[in-house]
Write a protein that holds these residues in place. Structure first.
Motif, mmCIF file in Angstrom:
data_model
loop_
_atom_site.group_PDB
_atom_site.id
_atom_site.type_symbol
_atom_site.label_atom_id
_atom_site.label_comp_id
_atom_site.label_asym_id
_atom_site.label_seq_id
_atom_site.Cartn_x
_atom_site.Cartn_y
_atom_site.Cartn_z
ATOM 1 N N PRO A 56 80.091 58.790 20.828
ATOM 2 C CA PRO A 56 79.211 57.708 21.555
ATOM 3 C C PRO A 56 79.163 56.213 21.025
ATOM 4 O O PRO A 56 79.574 56.145 19.889
ATOM 5 C CB PRO A 56 77.552 58.109 21.398
ATOM 6 C CG PRO A 56 77.740 59.686 20.890
ATOM 7 C CD PRO A 56 79.002 59.523 20.254
ATOM 8 N N VAL A 57 78.842 55.292 21.753
ATOM 9 C CA VAL A 57 78.694 53.821 21.514
ATOM 10 C C VAL A 57 78.102 53.682 19.919
ATOM 11 O O VAL A 57 78.398 52.982 19.423
ATOM 12 C CB VAL A 57 78.499 52.792 22.742
ATOM 13 C CG1 VAL A 57 78.177 51.523 21.911
ATOM 14 C CG2 VAL A 57 79.493 52.962 23.613
ATOM 15 N N ASN A 92 83.973 47.502 13.062
ATOM 16 C CA ASN A 92 85.089 47.009 12.233
ATOM 17 C C ASN A 92 86.195 48.020 12.073
ATOM 18 O O ASN A 92 86.971 47.953 11.252
ATOM 19 C CB ASN A 92 84.706 46.265 11.074
ATOM 20 C CG ASN A 92 83.795 45.164 11.382
ATOM 21 O OD1 ASN A 92 84.060 44.450 12.121
ATOM 22 N ND2 ASN A 92 82.767 45.220 10.585
ATOM 23 N N GLU A 93 85.814 49.122 12.651
ATOM 24 C CA GLU A 93 87.121 50.263 12.513
ATOM 25 C C GLU A 93 87.538 50.768 14.015
ATOM 26 O O GLU A 93 86.822 50.361 14.941
ATOM 27 C CB GLU A 93 86.539 51.368 11.751
ATOM 28 C CG GLU A 93 86.462 50.912 10.553
ATOM 29 C CD GLU A 93 86.197 52.034 9.677
ATOM 30 O OE1 GLU A 93 86.708 53.158 9.811
ATOM 31 O OE2 GLU A 93 86.143 51.803 8.194
ATOM 32 N N TYR A 94 88.490 51.641 14.041
ATOM 33 C CA TYR A 94 89.327 52.198 15.156
ATOM 34 C C TYR A 94 88.348 53.243 15.666
ATOM 35 O O TYR A 94 88.120 54.120 14.871
ATOM 36 C CB TYR A 94 90.477 52.526 15.193
ATOM 37 C CG TYR A 94 91.544 51.078 15.402
ATOM 38 C CD1 TYR A 94 91.870 50.612 16.339
ATOM 39 C CD2 TYR A 94 91.708 50.233 14.128
ATOM 40 C CE1 TYR A 94 92.669 49.383 16.675
ATOM 41 C CE2 TYR A 94 92.529 49.019 14.162
ATOM 42 C CZ TYR A 94 92.866 48.824 15.294
ATOM 43 O OH TYR A 94 93.608 47.501 15.262
ATOM 44 N N ASN A 95 87.861 53.226 16.979
ATOM 45 C CA ASN A 95 87.199 54.458 17.328
ATOM 46 C C ASN A 95 87.591 54.860 18.589
ATOM 47 O O ASN A 95 88.089 54.045 19.472
ATOM 48 C CB ASN A 95 85.473 54.128 17.607
ATOM 49 C CG ASN A 95 84.899 53.633 16.359
ATOM 50 O OD1 ASN A 95 84.209 54.662 15.528
ATOM 51 N ND2 ASN A 95 85.111 52.376 15.757
ATOM 52 N N VAL A 96 87.357 56.229 18.987
ATOM 53 C CA VAL A 96 87.797 56.604 20.610
ATOM 54 C C VAL A 96 86.271 56.737 21.212
ATOM 55 O O VAL A 96 85.303 57.496 20.730
ATOM 56 C CB VAL A 96 88.382 58.034 20.381
ATOM 57 C CG1 VAL A 96 88.608 58.477 22.094
ATOM 58 C CG2 VAL A 96 89.703 57.764 19.549
ATOM 59 N N LYS A 125 89.578 48.608 18.427
ATOM 60 C CA LYS A 125 88.839 48.292 16.959
ATOM 61 C C LYS A 125 87.476 48.015 17.734
ATOM 62 O O LYS A 125 87.350 47.137 18.655
ATOM 63 C CB LYS A 125 89.364 46.982 16.414
ATOM 64 C CG LYS A 125 88.889 46.831 14.985
ATOM 65 C CD LYS A 125 89.640 45.962 14.229
ATOM 66 C CE LYS A 125 89.098 45.564 12.984
ATOM 67 N NZ LYS A 125 90.149 44.823 12.307
ATOM 68 N N VAL A 126 86.435 48.524 17.084
ATOM 69 C CA VAL A 126 84.864 48.238 17.594
ATOM 70 C C VAL A 126 84.274 47.044 16.747
ATOM 71 O O VAL A 126 84.382 47.290 15.655
ATOM 72 C CB VAL A 126 84.017 49.347 17.932
ATOM 73 C CG1 VAL A 126 82.693 49.033 18.061
ATOM 74 C CG2 VAL A 126 84.557 50.289 18.702
#
Ligand code: ADP
Ligand code: MG
Length: 677
Positions: free
Chosen positions: A49-50, A56-60, A117-118
């Motif tokens: 979930p958001v 600052n990392e890559y997320n799905v 990247k978030v």
């Protein structure tokens, strides 16, 4: 209609512009696209979930786009596209840079898995330039490819699907059913689909195994087919009664036990009508040249010609001198044929070779050129063969039917690898160094100790020795690396003032290099400030000190080769590695260099540190590059492929049976037709 082997441009949705980009990646047809193997996978199964996205990392994330904003053009031609999205609870802004096409494909109201990247804070979050797939997509593990400018992952994936569908319409299988069963391998079509779009890890593993097996098998088959062709001829059978006592008696030293054994093995091969195919393996300084000279002498006494091929002119020139020294007093005529001779000299020499007035021809690849005719070439020796390509080797095998072949290498390649590279060959190994050799003391120091290092160099020069200083570059560039030109100028004014120094690098003219080497050999030059041109085989026994600048720039095997230029005479020798690099890897390399002189150990460490991918990725050995298989990590698979290749060829030596036709086509494609013929 486009087929698997049409030009890549004809694949639906590709066209001219994108086709060019594919060609940049070495992909010319849909078939080659299919063999563009993913370098990794993106696993969309693990979405969060958001709220839980790590900043600052890559997320799905799994997101529904609810409002797309018009693209914004900003200065410098940059285009930014934004869209508001939600995971059902929290909002997030999607930001896409410079990819209007990719952005257009996103639909308002559509739900996607997105990887990117978030950034932001707890109130406002952004995901930038995400890679995405539709939420309806069943394959949640998506491939990631080596890319080139202007070719996105999504584009490649779309085209990949098309290429795979094209192949699926008429699937073909290269392995006979029986082999797939015996080695527990899935069908080719399944493997290709699952290497790109695997359902889970097991599938991608099984697919990788099958494709690696294919690749190793093709490699083995290709090498074998090449050899069968040379084996079809017969070589000159020499007379075992010919004595080489005159030769050994006239050497300035006694051959070591290993050298004598190698000579015996080689002469025995020369006395058979099956062409010799032997690798003479011996660490730097182990005295391979004397062994080669013995073989040339034996051949000459049998009335046959020999050719000795070296990878560089410097080395060819040196071999020429050595062989002349050994053989000319015994009445053997040795000649040097290199590209830098004048046309007239070359023509004269070729004439003499053609009518048999020369017994031993030394040179670079020039000696296998079509215009060189031999009267009776029976023995071909290649020094440091790993630097030659398969094509050159094949050209060489063409000369004079099929001569006996001896390959000399200082690279202690593990046997399994040697078998693949050189084929089904015999190996003579020289493991002992000539008597009285002293180990080379090796020190790794930082630049702070440079002054002290040069104190040592001067001291040794004053004792009458000579030295090498090696730099990684020829000319100054933006980097901090030492460039040999400037270095030589500075050293002549500074650390080495009053000593006779000279510059040597690969971009000098051949005649100039030759002159410098000759002066160095004669002792007129005390210090050679050079690049790695001295790496291969240069032999000046009075040179007892080597300084290597920017030692971090060189691989272990290369350092070992370089270091092998000293410690060739009766003197104590030193090698000083200078580096300011404190990375773990560099420190480890320096430690290995200062603690062992064993080339085999160093080569194994090198293989471990760089990985076999690198070893095989390097074009020097002349093999087609492996795309999938990882040699060292799949020794078991390699052995299986080897067994399989042997069985296949035993039952069908030229792979002519219908069930082997597809496999043979594949082998030919890998090696290119003209080599196998
Ligand atoms: P490499 O195997 O690296 O090509 P070389 O053939 O250049 O080595 O030999 C290295 C040096 O050792 C040469 O100077 C050569 O004359 C010398 N050498 C070779 N064999 C012997 C021996 N049996 N005893 C003493 N010196 C030898
Ligand atoms: Mg050598």
């Amino acid at each position: 209609m486009a087929t698997l082997f049409s030009e890549i441009e004809y694949l639906r949705g590709v066209g001219k512009a994108r086709g060019e980009k594919y060609r940049k990646l070495g992909i010319n047809s849909p078939y080659e696209l299919i063999y563009h193997i993913p370098r990794a996978y993106l696993d969309f199964r693990a979405h969060v979930p958001v709220q839980q996205a790590v900043l600052n990392e890559y997320n799905v994330l799994k997101l529904t786009v609810y409002r797309k904003m018009p693209p914004q053009r900003i200065r410098g031609g940059l285009v930014i596209c934004k869209a508001a999205a939600t995971d059902g609870i929290d909002d997030i802004l999607i930001v896409v840079y410079n990819n209007v096409y990719g952005f257009q494909a996103l639909k308002e109201g559509g739900t996607y898995y997105m990887y990117g990247k978030v950034t932001g804070n707890f109130l406002r979050r952004e995901i930038s330039s995400p890679v995405y797939i539709g939420a309806e997509e069943r394959v949640l593990i998506q491939p990631i490819y080596r890319l080139t400018q202007g070719l996105s992952v999504n584009m490649i994936r779309t085209n990949m699907r098309q290429a795979l569908n094209m192949m699926k319409a008429e699937p073909f299988e290269t392995l006979p059913q029986e082999i797939m069963q015996r080695y527990d391998l899935p069908p080719l079509m399944w493997a290709l689909e699952n290497i790109h779009f695997p359902a889970d890890e097991q599938s991608s593993e099984a697919a990788r195994r099958r494709l690696s097996f294919d690749e190793l098998l093709k490699l083995q088959l290709g090498m074998s087919l090449m050899r069968t062709r040379t084996r079809a001829h017969t070589a000159m059978k020499m007379d075992s009664g010919v004595d080489i006592g005159d030769f050994t008696g006239s050497l300035p030293f006694e051959l070591t036990g290993d050298q004598s054994r190698a000579v015996t093995e080689i002469l025995a091969d020369l006395c058979r009508d099956v062409p010799m195919n032997r690798l003479l393996q011996g660490d730097v300084g182990s005295g391979k040249t004397a062994v080669a000279a013995a073989a040339c002498y034996f051949a000459a006494k049998n009335g046959a010609q020999s050719a000795l091929m070296a990878p560089t002119e410097i080395l060819a020139t040196q071999h020429f001198r050595t062989l002349t020294g050994f053989l000319e007093p015994l009445g053997i005529r040795v000649a040097l044929l290199t590209g830098s001779l004048t046309a007239k000299k070359k023509a004269e020499l070729r004439e003499k070779i053609a009518c048999g007035e020369i017994d031993v021809v030394v040179g670079t690849h020039a000696i296998i050129q079509k215009d060189v005719e031999y009267k009776s070439l029976a023995l071909v020796i290649t020094d440091e063969q790993h630097r030659f390509g398969v094509a050159q080797r094949a050209a060489l095998a063409e000369k004079g039917g099929s001569p006996h072949r001896l390959v000399m290498s200082a690279t202690p390649i593990p046997r399994t690898l040697a078998l693949i590279i050189y084929g089904d060959l015999d190996i003579s190994a020289i493991t002992e160094l000539p008597n009285g050799r002293k180990p080379i003391k090796t020190y790794a120091v930082t630049g702070k100790l440079r002054t002290r290092a040069f104190n040592h160099v001067r001291m040794r020069l004053d004792e009458g020795r000579q030295a090498y200083v090696v730099c990684p570059m020829i000319e100054d560039s933006d980097s901090d690396l030492f460039a040999v030109k400037t270095y030589a100028e500075n050293a002549a004014k500074g650390d080495l003032r009053g000593y006779r120094t000279a510059l040597l690098h690969g971009r000098m003219r051949a005649a100039e290099k030759d002159r410098v080497m000759q002066q160095f050999r004669a002792g007129e030059i005390q210090v050679l400030i050079c690049t790695t041109v001295v790496e291969v085989g240069v032999d000046v026994p009075n040179a007892a000190v080597m300084v290597i600048e920017n030692a971090e720039r060189f691989g272990l095997s290369q350092l070992h080769q370089l270091r092998g230029r000293v410690g060739r005479g009766e003197y104590d020798s030193t090698c000083i590695l200078i580096t300011d690099n404190t990375s773990e890897e560099c420190v480890k390399r320096m430690k290995i260099m200062s603690s062992t002189a064993d080339g085999f150990k160093i080569s194994e460490e090198d293989l471990k540190m760089r990985g076999p991918g690198d070893f095989f990725g390097n074009a020097q050995h002349g093999l087609p590059p492996l795309k999938i298989a990882d040699i060292a990590c799949s020794m078991e698979l390699m052995n299986k492929a080897q067994t399989c290749a042997k069985e296949l060829l035993e039952s069908d030596p030229a792979l002519e049976r219908p069930e082997h036709r597809a496999l043979k086509m594949d082998v030919l494609r890998l090696f290119s037709k003209e080599i196998i013929g």
